[in-house]
Write an enzyme that holds these catalytic residues in place. Structure first.
Site, PDB file in Angstrom:
ATOM      1  CD  GLN A 170      -2.898  -1.106   2.353  1.00 43.10           C
ATOM      2  OE1 GLN A 170      -3.339  -0.045   2.747  1.00 43.10           O
ATOM      3  NE2 GLN A 170      -3.288  -2.260   2.854  1.00 43.10           N
ATOM      4  CE  LYS A 186       2.793   1.538   7.170  1.00 40.21           C
ATOM      5  NZ  LYS A 186       2.488   0.147   7.569  1.00 40.21           N
ATOM      6  CB  THR A 290      11.818   7.167  13.864  1.00 40.94           C
ATOM      7  OG1 THR A 290      11.456   8.402  14.390  1.00 40.94           O
ATOM      8  CG2 THR A 290      13.302   7.088  13.762  1.00 40.94           C
ATOM      9  CG  PHE A 291      13.363   5.505   7.553  1.00 40.60           C
ATOM     10  CD1 PHE A 291      12.099   5.958   7.198  1.00 40.60           C
ATOM     11  CD2 PHE A 291      13.991   4.565   6.740  1.00 40.60           C
ATOM     12  CE1 PHE A 291      11.486   5.489   6.065  1.00 40.60           C
ATOM     13  CE2 PHE A 291      13.371   4.086   5.604  1.00 40.60           C
ATOM     14  CZ  PHE A 291      12.119   4.544   5.258  1.00 40.60           C
ATOM     15  CG  LEU A 292      14.384   0.784  12.050  1.00 38.86           C
ATOM     16  CD1 LEU A 292      14.042  -0.656  11.730  1.00 38.86           C
ATOM     17  CD2 LEU A 292      14.669   0.955  13.542  1.00 38.86           C
ATOM     18  CG  ASP A 358      -0.630  -7.909   7.443  1.00 42.94           C
ATOM     19  OD1 ASP A 358      -0.391  -8.896   6.719  1.00 42.94           O
ATOM     20  OD2 ASP A 358      -0.337  -6.743   7.111  1.00 42.94           O
ATOM     21  CD  GLU A 363      12.467  -6.044   8.321  1.00 39.73           C
ATOM     22  OE1 GLU A 363      13.582  -5.493   8.202  1.00 39.73           O
ATOM     23  OE2 GLU A 363      11.430  -5.567   7.834  1.00 39.73           O
ATOM     24  CG  ASP A 378       3.520  -3.859   8.036  1.00 40.83           C
ATOM     25  OD1 ASP A 378       2.610  -3.001   8.066  1.00 40.83           O
ATOM     26  OD2 ASP A 378       3.525  -4.815   7.236  1.00 40.83           O
TER      27      ASP A 378
HETATM   28  N1  LIG Z   1      10.590   2.528  10.540  1.00 40.30           N
HETATM   29  C1  LIG Z   1      11.133   1.888   9.516  1.00 40.30           C
HETATM   30  N2  LIG Z   1      12.425   2.096   9.193  1.00 40.30           N
HETATM   31  C2  LIG Z   1      12.985   1.450   8.161  1.00 40.30           C
HETATM   32  N3  LIG Z   1      12.342   0.567   7.390  1.00 40.30           N
HETATM   33  C3  LIG Z   1      11.066   0.324   7.668  1.00 40.30           C
HETATM   34  C4  LIG Z   1      10.388   0.967   8.741  1.00 40.30           C
HETATM   35  N4  LIG Z   1       9.119   0.523   8.766  1.00 40.30           N
HETATM   36  C5  LIG Z   1       9.012  -0.349   7.770  1.00 40.30           C
HETATM   37  N5  LIG Z   1      10.170  -0.482   7.102  1.00 40.30           N
HETATM   38  C6  LIG Z   1      10.469  -1.355   5.978  1.00 40.30           C
HETATM   39  O1  LIG Z   1       9.561  -1.117   4.963  1.00 40.30           O
HETATM   40  C7  LIG Z   1       8.916  -2.319   4.590  1.00 40.30           C
HETATM   41  C8  LIG Z   1       7.514  -2.000   4.171  1.00 40.30           C
HETATM   42  O2  LIG Z   1       6.812  -1.430   5.237  1.00 40.30           O
HETATM   43  P1  LIG Z   1       5.457  -2.062   5.667  1.00 40.30           P
HETATM   44  O3  LIG Z   1       5.698  -3.473   6.055  1.00 40.30           O
HETATM   45  O4  LIG Z   1       4.822  -1.165   6.637  1.00 40.30           O
HETATM   46  O5  LIG Z   1       4.702  -2.026   4.280  1.00 40.30           O
HETATM   47  P2  LIG Z   1       3.697  -3.045   3.662  1.00 40.30           P
HETATM   48  O6  LIG Z   1       3.156  -2.412   2.442  1.00 40.30           O
HETATM   49  O7  LIG Z   1       2.736  -3.451   4.687  1.00 40.30           O
HETATM   50  O8  LIG Z   1       4.632  -4.219   3.274  1.00 40.30           O
HETATM   51  P3  LIG Z   1       4.182  -5.711   3.154  1.00 40.30           P
HETATM   52  O9  LIG Z   1       3.172  -5.748   2.080  1.00 40.30           O
HETATM   53  O10 LIG Z   1       5.453  -6.420   2.829  1.00 40.30           O
HETATM   54  O11 LIG Z   1       3.631  -6.087   4.483  1.00 40.30           O
HETATM   55  C9  LIG Z   1       9.006  -3.194   5.837  1.00 40.30           C
HETATM   56  O12 LIG Z   1       9.002  -4.557   5.557  1.00 40.30           O
HETATM   57  C10 LIG Z   1      10.320  -2.770   6.439  1.00 40.30           C
HETATM   58  O13 LIG Z   1      11.385  -3.549   5.968  1.00 40.30           O
HETATM   59 MN   LIG Z   2       2.264  -5.090   5.723  1.00 37.95          MN
END
Ligand SMILES: Nc1ncnc2c1ncn2[C@@H]1O[C@H](COP(=O)(O)OP(=O)(O)OP(=O)(O)O)[C@@H](O)[C@H]1O
Ligand SMILES: [Mn+2]
Length: 474
Positions: A170, A186, A290-292, A358, A363, A378
């Site tokens: 998304q 988001k 916050t980004f890692l 979900d 990680e 997530d």
């Molecule tokens: N705070 C963060 N800092 C760095 N990377 C992040 C952070 N949050 C999420 N991510 C990375 O971004 C990816 C995608 O984020 P997220 O899982 O929220 O999206 P998603 O669209 O739900 O993905 P998926 O469909 O794989 O579940 C995560 O799998 C993670 O590796």
């Molecule tokens: Mn997801």
């Protein structure tokens, strides 16, 4: 999954305990208005999961009190067996905050990220301090003042760049602030009181920005510190996003018939005109996580959750049909030693509280090896159903019959009170700039779910599992 229909994973027969020696309410939460206290007399002992009665709401009082005979029995039994480690009378007198502090102070931090070990900038921003503070046992130290600073920065700092995040399903934006900190954005899709439709699957649900914010606070309240600091904020869609967007993103902006500014971005799910994200008329709420640190500083390893769901409307996952997955998982690395199985169970308890189905992957930070915590990234699909408790999320608990001692103690404390998971979470969430983050029914659901987790432990012990193999200090 409805427990009434599918009981294959439940033990066939639950022994009934002889409760004649015990009174029912020794550990029940403090009684306030006696009219509000509801014991659950006349209900079968064990056997049926999901049998805590729905909460009754007392909107004028903000106060819901309820007790559970099985949990009272469990606590009484544990205390009578070992008062050193199960002293619930003492626990009731201690504040929840104190309990959490004792635990976070006693945890050894282990390694830090090698890139930051010797790094001492003359001036460090809050996000740099956060990165420097990441260690082997948690993402941050709750006493670190820079975490609150970081939440404020994400709320107030001017936004200087916007980029669409590749890879996710998304729409998500990578936001850069004027201090060069970055966050994953988001957008708000629904109002707070919108509940997941009964006919929608967990894998088609929209992500909720308030769930991301709530997850950060809930994780912190539980003393886990495994979710990156996340704050809510209102942005001006034209000034803060469109102005800074590249052509690909900018061209998806339009004005709706109601004269609101909308955009849909480009992604594999819900990125089209009929699923546009619209402001009011130009202001839009969102979550900022916050980004890692980047991969080259903190490479991450992705693990498949052994209790992953099927993500199919036709198929069930193995663990939904059979009860023996845990036996296999326990034999396999990394779950065969150390903390990892208990961390997985913590993660499912955390997800159960949120109603998040979900969790397909999780990680860890590679540098820290296997003896490290799970990152809870997530969390956007939590808090969709306030009156439903998705018991199947607890499968690792009732199939492994294990829980970490400190987690058990925290939940027991939240049961005996006077603090509740709802009151602690409500208070933590109140600092956010777009609070209230959760509606009251979602907060009260947390208290009901605490009882349901404790009842699973009761059932394990009632089934004859040795207490020290169920409640594990690791
Ligand atoms: N705070 C963060 N800092 C760095 N990377 C992040 C952070 N949050 C999420 N991510 C990375 O971004 C990816 C995608 O984020 P997220 O899982 O929220 O999206 P998603 O669209 O739900 O993905 P998926 O469909 O794989 O579940 C995560 O799998 C993670 O590796
Ligand atoms: Mn997801």
């Amino acid at each position: 999954m409805n427990y009434g229909e599918n009981t294959a994973h439940m033990s066939a027969i639950r022994k009934r305990l002889n409760k004649s020696n015990y009174t029912s309410d020794d550990f029940s939460p403090e009684k306030g208005d006696p009219n509000l206290v509801r014991g659950f007399q006349g209900r079968p002992v064990g056997g049926i999961r999901n049998n805590v009665q729905p909460l009754q709401f007392y909107p004028s009082s903000n106060f819901v009190n309820y007790t559970d005979k099985d949990v009272d029995y469990l606590l009484k039994k544990l205390q009578s067996i070992n008062k050193e480690i199960y002293n619930f009378e003492k626990l009731r007198k201690m504040s929840y905050k104190q309990l959490i502090e004792n635990y976070s102070d006693s945890i050894k931090k282990g390694k830090y990220l090698s890139a930051y070990r010797t790094y001492e900038g003359a001036y460090m921003t809050n996000w740099e301090k956060f990165h420097k503070g990441i260690h082997q046992t948690a993402l941050y130290d709750p006493k670190d003042q820079s975490i609150n600073g970081l939440l404020r920065d994400m709320t107030n700092e001017p936004i200087i760049d916007v980029e669409m995040k590749e890879g996710g399903t998304q729409l998500k934006l990578i936001i850069t602030f004027s201090d060069e900190g970055q966050a994953l954005f988001k957008p708000m899709r629904h109002s707070r009181d919108y509940e997941t439709l009964p006919d929608h699957f967990y894998f088609t649900d929209y992500e909720r920005h308030n769930a991301e914010i709530a997850a950060f606070h809930l994780d912190k309240v539980l003393g886990f510190y495994r979710v990156p600091p996340t704050a809510g904020r209102k942005v001006n869609m034209t000034y803060d996003i469109k102005r800074l967007a590249d052509r690909k993103l900018a061209k998806t902006f339009f004005k709706s018939p109601a004269n609101n500014v909308c955009f849909h971005g480009a992604c594999s799910y819900y990125c089209d005109t009929s699923h546009a994200i619209c402001g009011n008329p130009d202001m839009l709420e969102g979550s900022f996580a916050t980004f890692l640190p980047p991969e080259k500083i903190a490479a991450r390893k992705t693990w498949r959750n052994p209790w992953k769901r099927s993500y199919s409307k036709h198929r069930k996952a193995y663990w939904e049909a059979y009860d023996d997955l845990c036996e296999k998982v326990k034999q396999r690395a990394p779950y065969n030693k150390g903390r990892r199985l208990l961390d997985l169970i913590d993660m499912h308890i955390f997800d159960f509280f949120q109603g998040n189905m979900d969790r397909h992957h999780y990680e860890t930070i590679k540098d820290f090896g296997n003896n490290t915590f799970h990152l809870h990234l997530d969390n956007g699909r939590g808090f969709g159903k306030s009156i439903h408790d998705e018991m199947s999320i607890l499968a690792p608990i009732y199939q492994c019959c294990q829980i970490r001692y400190s987690t058990f103690l925290k939940l027991a404390k939240l049961y005996v009170g006077p603090e509740k998971l709802s009151s602690e979470t409500r208070s933590s969430l109140s600092i956010d700039s777009i609070s209230p983050i959760l509606t009251e029914p979602h907060l009260y659901a947390l208290d009901r779910r605490v009882i349901k987790v404790l009842k699973e432990i009761y059932t394990c012990i009632e089934d004859g599992k040795p207490i020290d193999e169920v409640i594990i200090d690791r």
